[in-house]
Design a protein around this motif. Sequence first.
Motif, short mmCIF file in Angstrom:
data_model
loop_
_atom_site.label_atom_id
_atom_site.label_comp_id
_atom_site.label_asym_id
_atom_site.label_seq_id
_atom_site.Cartn_x
_atom_site.Cartn_y
_atom_site.Cartn_z
N ALA A 32 0.84 -1.20 0.00
CA ALA A 32 0.00 0.00 0.00
C ALA A 32 0.87 1.25 0.00
O ALA A 32 2.00 1.25 0.50
CB ALA A 32 -0.91 0.00 1.23
N TYR A 33 0.33 2.31 -0.58
CA TYR A 33 0.96 3.63 -0.59
C TYR A 33 2.30 3.63 -1.32
O TYR A 33 3.20 4.42 -1.01
CB TYR A 33 1.14 4.17 0.83
N ALA A 34 2.44 2.76 -2.31
CA ALA A 34 3.68 2.73 -3.08
C ALA A 34 3.55 3.46 -4.41
O ALA A 34 4.53 3.64 -5.13
CB ALA A 34 4.10 1.28 -3.33
N GLY A 35 2.33 3.87 -4.78
CA GLY A 35 2.11 4.58 -6.03
C GLY A 35 1.57 3.73 -7.15
O GLY A 35 1.54 4.16 -8.32
N VAL A 57 0.91 2.00 6.61
CA VAL A 57 -0.03 2.04 7.73
C VAL A 57 -0.40 3.47 8.10
O VAL A 57 -1.58 3.84 8.13
CB VAL A 57 0.55 1.30 8.95
N GLU A 58 0.61 4.29 8.37
CA GLU A 58 0.34 5.63 8.89
C GLU A 58 -0.41 6.51 7.91
O GLU A 58 -1.17 7.40 8.31
CB GLU A 58 1.67 6.29 9.29
N ARG A 59 -0.22 6.29 6.61
CA ARG A 59 -0.87 7.14 5.62
C ARG A 59 -1.97 6.43 4.86
O ARG A 59 -2.40 6.89 3.80
CB ARG A 59 0.18 7.68 4.64
N ILE A 119 -3.88 -3.84 8.59
CA ILE A 119 -3.13 -3.28 7.46
C ILE A 119 -1.64 -3.51 7.66
O ILE A 119 -0.90 -3.81 6.72
CB ILE A 119 -3.44 -1.78 7.30
N ALA A 120 -1.18 -3.36 8.92
CA ALA A 120 0.24 -3.60 9.22
C ALA A 120 0.62 -5.05 8.93
O ALA A 120 1.72 -5.33 8.44
CB ALA A 120 0.53 -3.25 10.67
#
Length: 224
Positions: free
Chosen positions: A22-25, A142-144, A177-178
């Motif tokens: 996740a959040y890798a683009g 996780v955080e974003r 998610i983690a």
Amino acid sequence: MELANNVLRYYLRNCYFINGTAYAGKSTMCRMLAEKYRMIHCEENYNMDVILSTATPEQQPCLSYFRTKKSWQEYVSRTPEEYERWYLGNQREVTDFEIAELIRLSAHQKVIVDTNIPCDILREISDYHRVAIMLSPQSLSVERFFDRDDPEKQFLLGEIQKCPDPEQALRNFLGGIARVNSPEHYREFAESGFFTIIRENPDQDTRQETLDRLARHFGLDAGQ
């Protein structure tokens, strides 16, 4: 009935896959590649209406959870361990549907796929220059996770806020998610043998650079 891997590779020759954490683009790159190279864009969870209407509890128990869950609050309140088991099971179950749909879509046009098909299966049905892995540190994943205006993520955040203890529910959900973005799963991607791009700095705009790297890897400018 099973289709031989060489048959699947032939019929999926116009498909290009991006997988990763996740959040890798991944979503951004799929969209940009589709626009620049006039590819069909299969977003994450595409064709879900057909999938959910076809899945059965006997053959696809994880996908069928969407029809049997009592509420979305139940969905977001499962333990991180339960969420991880369900998430990984979903990946396996959705693969058959995804392959079938991609064979249909890619007959006469290139397709870029924001996919969750596991790497071991991608190795069997595709090849090195048709697959890319995009990774981000677990802290970003996780955080974003809820930092974007993604309708699905904002819907889930709204359901979390409806729980009796929203703060605890949020911590619990992010625990799941983690787990699906854990160092173990990260290593599985990183050691998959596929071309890999790591997002190190989320505040730096590397979209054009990443787009160019993916296009070269996929051979899109060369007309592969």
